[in-house]
Write a protein that holds these residues in place. Structure first.
Motif, PDB file in Angstrom:
ATOM      1  N   LEU A 156       0.827  -1.201   0.000  1.00  0.00           N
ATOM      2  CA  LEU A 156       0.000   0.000   0.000  1.00  0.00           C
ATOM      3  C   LEU A 156       0.866   1.258   0.000  1.00  0.00           C
ATOM      4  N   MET A 157       1.900   1.279   0.841  1.00  0.00           N
ATOM      5  CA  MET A 157       2.779   2.452   0.885  1.00  0.00           C
ATOM      6  C   MET A 157       3.458   2.667  -0.474  1.00  0.00           C
ATOM      7  N   LYS A 158       3.816   1.586  -1.132  1.00  0.00           N
ATOM      8  CA  LYS A 158       4.427   1.697  -2.458  1.00  0.00           C
ATOM      9  C   LYS A 158       3.431   2.252  -3.469  1.00  0.00           C
ATOM     10  N   GLN A 159       2.210   1.769  -3.407  1.00  0.00           N
ATOM     11  CA  GLN A 159       1.196   2.202  -4.366  1.00  0.00           C
ATOM     12  C   GLN A 159       0.831   3.679  -4.191  1.00  0.00           C
ATOM     13  N   ILE A 160       0.679   4.132  -2.951  1.00  0.00           N
ATOM     14  CA  ILE A 160       0.307   5.541  -2.766  1.00  0.00           C
ATOM     15  C   ILE A 160       1.488   6.469  -3.010  1.00  0.00           C
ATOM     16  N   ASN A 161       2.682   5.884  -3.164  1.00  0.00           N
ATOM     17  CA  ASN A 161       3.873   6.673  -3.480  1.00  0.00           C
ATOM     18  C   ASN A 161       4.231   6.589  -4.961  1.00  0.00           C
ATOM     19  N   GLY A 162       3.228   6.283  -5.790  1.00  0.00           N
ATOM     20  CA  GLY A 162       3.450   6.288  -7.231  1.00  0.00           C
ATOM     21  C   GLY A 162       4.140   5.053  -7.764  1.00  0.00           C
ATOM     22  N   GLY A 163       4.112   3.939  -7.008  1.00  0.00           N
ATOM     23  CA  GLY A 163       4.693   2.696  -7.484  1.00  0.00           C
ATOM     24  C   GLY A 163       6.137   2.472  -7.094  1.00  0.00           C
ATOM     25  N   THR A 164       6.705   3.362  -6.284  1.00  0.00           N
ATOM     26  CA  THR A 164       8.079   3.188  -5.806  1.00  0.00           C
ATOM     27  C   THR A 164       8.084   3.089  -4.287  1.00  0.00           C
ATOM     28  N   GLN A 165       9.136   2.491  -3.735  1.00  0.00           N
ATOM     29  CA  GLN A 165       9.226   2.327  -2.285  1.00  0.00           C
ATOM     30  C   GLN A 165       9.122   3.678  -1.576  1.00  0.00           C
ATOM     31  N   MET A 166       8.299   3.721  -0.535  1.00  0.00           N
ATOM     32  CA  MET A 166       8.175   4.959   0.227  1.00  0.00           C
ATOM     33  C   MET A 166       9.397   5.143   1.110  1.00  0.00           C
TER      34      MET A 166
END
Length: 293
Positions: free
Chosen positions: A159-169
């Protein structure tokens, strides 16, 4: 059994009045996650800016330093008490500035927590520096630690990756300080923004998880918890702040306001709101109810 200052109709939002250390000693319950916004010890008679006007940085006697030794002792006591009320796979978040965060980190280490991250919250709208003699203060720090070094914690990496545009937060979060819409019921002197608490809760808990805030203030943690389908207990000594917390929770009983606030906190995501809800609801948590009357 402890008597609640306030309980929401569906019991997802609970408030207790009193000293958090003493109350928690008498509460037979363990939480999935704790967020703590303790005294920063920065009420030193300095000057800041609010809404274009000079204001004192003093928040109250509760925020004044009592000296190095007593400040450390205070941090050790409340963190130690919270540790006992945290599940073995639970995590704690502690916010602060340089005034208190190093002491908190030291106490976490002494109490055998494993520090996972020190998140830097970079405020996109910090108040200006009046003296012009040093860099403008624009950041706060948030420690994230797990109780047991050998038992893994929950982290919604996907989820954190997805809400960060597909990259590791990363551990640098650019988010605003509280906005006008968050002060509709009044304002706490150290109030945190809903988008910040929403990210913390989404990252480290599942729906229906129990969250504790031992210094609840205006209960931003609790409002975010309710909006995100978690359950919450907040503790504070001050009647004024508890009344403000109650008003804020009752405000979001309005479905229109609730949906508006959800959309506002999800604005700081690169993922559509419905996608976020679907991702975070894959593994809901179900546990016991809080034992307060």
């Amino acid at each position: 059994m402890l008597k609640a200052f306030y309980k929401s109709i569906n019991h997802d939002f609970n408030l207790l009045q009193g000293d958090s250390i003493e109350i928690l000693k008498n509460l037979n319950f363990q939480f999935d996650m704790i967020f703590a916004d303790p005294p920063y010890f920065l009420s030193n008679d300095g000057i800041s800016v609010h809404s274009g006007k000079q204001v004192s940085v003093n928040k109250g006697l509760w925020d004044k330093s009592q000296g190095f030794v007593r400040d450390n002792e205070f941090n050790y006591r409340w963190i130690s008490t919270c540790r006992e009320k945290l599940k073995e796979d639970g995590t704690i978040w502690i916010s602060g500035t340089y005034h208190n965060i190093f002491s908190a980190a030291q106490m976490l280490t002494e109490l055998n927590f494993r520090i996972l991250n020190c998140v830097t919250w970079a405020k996109t709208n910090p108040p200006p520096n009046l003296s012009c003699k040093f860099f403008t203060h624009s950041t706060e720090f948030i420690l994230w630690a797990r109780k047991n070094k050998k038992i893994t914690h929950f982290y919604n990496y996907e989820l954190m990756k997805q809400i960060n545009g597909g990259t590791q937060m990363r551990d640098l979060w650019s988010l605003p300080a509280i906005a006008k819409w968050e002060k509709s019921c009044g304002k706490h002197p150290t109030q945190k923004p809903l988008p910040l608490l929403a990210r913390i809760i989404l990252a480290s808990t599942k729906p229906n998880a129990w969250i504790l805030d031992p210094f609840t203030g205006s209960s931003t943690t609790g409002i975010a918890s309710s909006l995100l389908d978690r359950k919450f207990l907040g503790i504070d000594k001050e009647l004024e702040f508890l009344e403000l917390s109650k008003k804020r929770r009752e405000e979001i009983d309005s479905l229109q306001i609730r949906e508006d606030y959800k959309n506002r906190i999800y604005k700081y995501s690169d993922k559509p709101i419905q996608d976020i809800i679907e991702i975070q609801n894959k593994e809901p948590y179900y546990g016991p109810d809080l034992p307060i009357a």
